[in-house]
Write a protein that holds these residues in place. Sequence first.
Motif, short mmCIF file in Angstrom:
data_model
loop_
_atom_site.label_atom_id
_atom_site.label_comp_id
_atom_site.label_asym_id
_atom_site.label_seq_id
_atom_site.Cartn_x
_atom_site.Cartn_y
_atom_site.Cartn_z
N LEU A 1 -5.48 24.25 -28.50
CA LEU A 1 -5.53 25.32 -27.50
C LEU A 1 -6.48 26.45 -27.90
N GLY A 2 -6.59 26.69 -29.22
CA GLY A 2 -7.52 27.73 -29.67
C GLY A 2 -8.97 27.37 -29.34
N ILE A 3 -9.31 26.11 -29.60
CA ILE A 3 -10.70 25.69 -29.27
C ILE A 3 -10.93 25.76 -27.76
N ASP A 4 -9.98 25.18 -26.99
CA ASP A 4 -10.15 25.21 -25.53
C ASP A 4 -10.06 26.62 -24.98
N GLY A 5 -9.14 27.42 -25.55
CA GLY A 5 -9.00 28.79 -25.07
C GLY A 5 -10.25 29.63 -25.34
N GLY A 6 -10.80 29.52 -26.53
CA GLY A 6 -12.04 30.25 -26.82
C GLY A 6 -13.18 29.81 -25.92
N TRP A 7 -13.26 28.51 -25.71
CA TRP A 7 -14.32 27.98 -24.82
C TRP A 7 -14.14 28.53 -23.40
N LEU A 8 -12.89 28.50 -22.91
CA LEU A 8 -12.63 28.97 -21.55
C LEU A 8 -12.78 30.48 -21.43
N ALA A 9 -12.40 31.24 -22.48
CA ALA A 9 -12.50 32.70 -22.42
C ALA A 9 -13.97 33.15 -22.36
N ALA B 1 -24.93 37.49 -26.94
CA ALA B 1 -23.87 37.25 -27.93
C ALA B 1 -22.74 36.41 -27.34
N VAL B 2 -22.33 36.75 -26.11
CA VAL B 2 -21.28 35.97 -25.45
C VAL B 2 -21.75 34.54 -25.21
N THR B 3 -23.00 34.40 -24.80
CA THR B 3 -23.55 33.06 -24.57
C THR B 3 -23.56 32.26 -25.87
N ALA B 4 -23.94 32.92 -26.99
CA ALA B 4 -23.96 32.23 -28.28
C ALA B 4 -22.56 31.80 -28.71
N VAL B 5 -21.56 32.67 -28.47
CA VAL B 5 -20.18 32.32 -28.82
C VAL B 5 -19.70 31.15 -27.98
N GLY B 6 -20.03 31.16 -26.69
CA GLY B 6 -19.62 30.07 -25.82
C GLY B 6 -20.21 28.74 -26.26
N TRP B 7 -21.51 28.75 -26.60
CA TRP B 7 -22.14 27.51 -27.07
C TRP B 7 -21.55 27.09 -28.42
N SER B 8 -21.15 28.07 -29.22
CA SER B 8 -20.53 27.73 -30.51
C SER B 8 -19.21 26.98 -30.31
N LEU C 1 -18.42 23.24 -31.36
CA LEU C 1 -17.25 22.96 -32.19
C LEU C 1 -16.40 21.85 -31.58
N ALA C 2 -16.17 21.93 -30.27
CA ALA C 2 -15.39 20.89 -29.60
C ALA C 2 -16.07 19.54 -29.70
N PRO D 1 -18.09 18.18 -23.97
CA PRO D 1 -18.10 19.66 -24.02
C PRO D 1 -19.51 20.24 -23.83
N ILE D 2 -20.50 19.63 -24.45
CA ILE D 2 -21.88 20.11 -24.28
C ILE D 2 -22.34 19.91 -22.83
N ALA D 3 -21.94 18.76 -22.24
CA ALA D 3 -22.33 18.51 -20.85
C ALA D 3 -21.68 19.52 -19.91
N ALA D 4 -20.42 19.88 -20.17
CA ALA D 4 -19.76 20.88 -19.33
C ALA D 4 -20.47 22.23 -19.43
N LYS D 5 -20.84 22.59 -20.65
CA LYS D 5 -21.57 23.86 -20.83
C LYS D 5 -22.92 23.84 -20.12
#
Length: 285
Positions: A42-50, A67-74, A78-79, A104-108
């Motif tokens: 849930l932490g990985i999915d939650g961070g991705w979704l947040a 910065a937000v974009t970089a965190v989202g891609w991170s 990770l996923a 996950p990369i395709a969704a992003k």
Amino acid sequence: MKAKTVLPAVAMTAVSMVLTLAVVMMWLGAAVTWPVALVVGLGIDGGWLATLAYERRLAAQGDHNRAVTAVGWSFGILAAGVLVAHALTAEHSAGAWLAVAWLPIAAKALWLVHSLWERTALTPLALDAIRGIQQEARDEAAVARARLRAEAATEETRLTAVTAAGARVARVQAKTAQTLAGAWSTLETARKGEETGRALTSVTSPVTPGVTSRWELPVWGPTQPIPALETAAPALSDEALDALVDEIRTSEVPALSYREMAARFRAAGHSASEVRLRAAWKRVA
């Protein structure tokens, strides 16, 4: 139109989150208790979704944060890394797990495509205006092409007519020149013939004895102009002109106007330029 880009992104995100959570539960469930594995998933999915939600909020405001974009891609990487690691360590169906590790990369990437679509989206009014401008440009281009084709056809017809007329004129000129050349040759032959000379001599001698006539051909070419005969009246001196103008002006009472005097002056056969005649009128009047 918006659903064409947002629905695939939402579906891919849901599949990616479910797959990531399932992989984390299966992979870490053997090493740690299932609540810990659930929290990690849930932490990985939650961070991705947040981060995705925050990026969408910024995009709605017309803003962007690297910065937000970089965190989202991170979180997406990770996923994907978790899925790849699970596929490499799995004992069964490793290829199948590796084949879905890119979700996950395709969704992003789909969310990136949707954001680009939103940046370039136009209102229906603007789209109608663009279509109208394009249609107007196509109409003008079609009219211009039709006008050029018509002008080209007209010019071709005109050139064909001019060429045909020129050919007819050339044929007539050639035929005329041939006829004139034949007539000239006949006249030259007749002039140089002995019988013709004797015939002319026999006709001319009784009239003018001792004179042998020679029949010259008419001149065919440029001629010298004959000078015109001197029929104009001799030029008058200023004194004579003044006297003549005064005599004509005072020939009636009241005195004649300049126009009437000039008309009578010309009608009497006198000659003088308009400048001299008006100067004489001014001197005597």
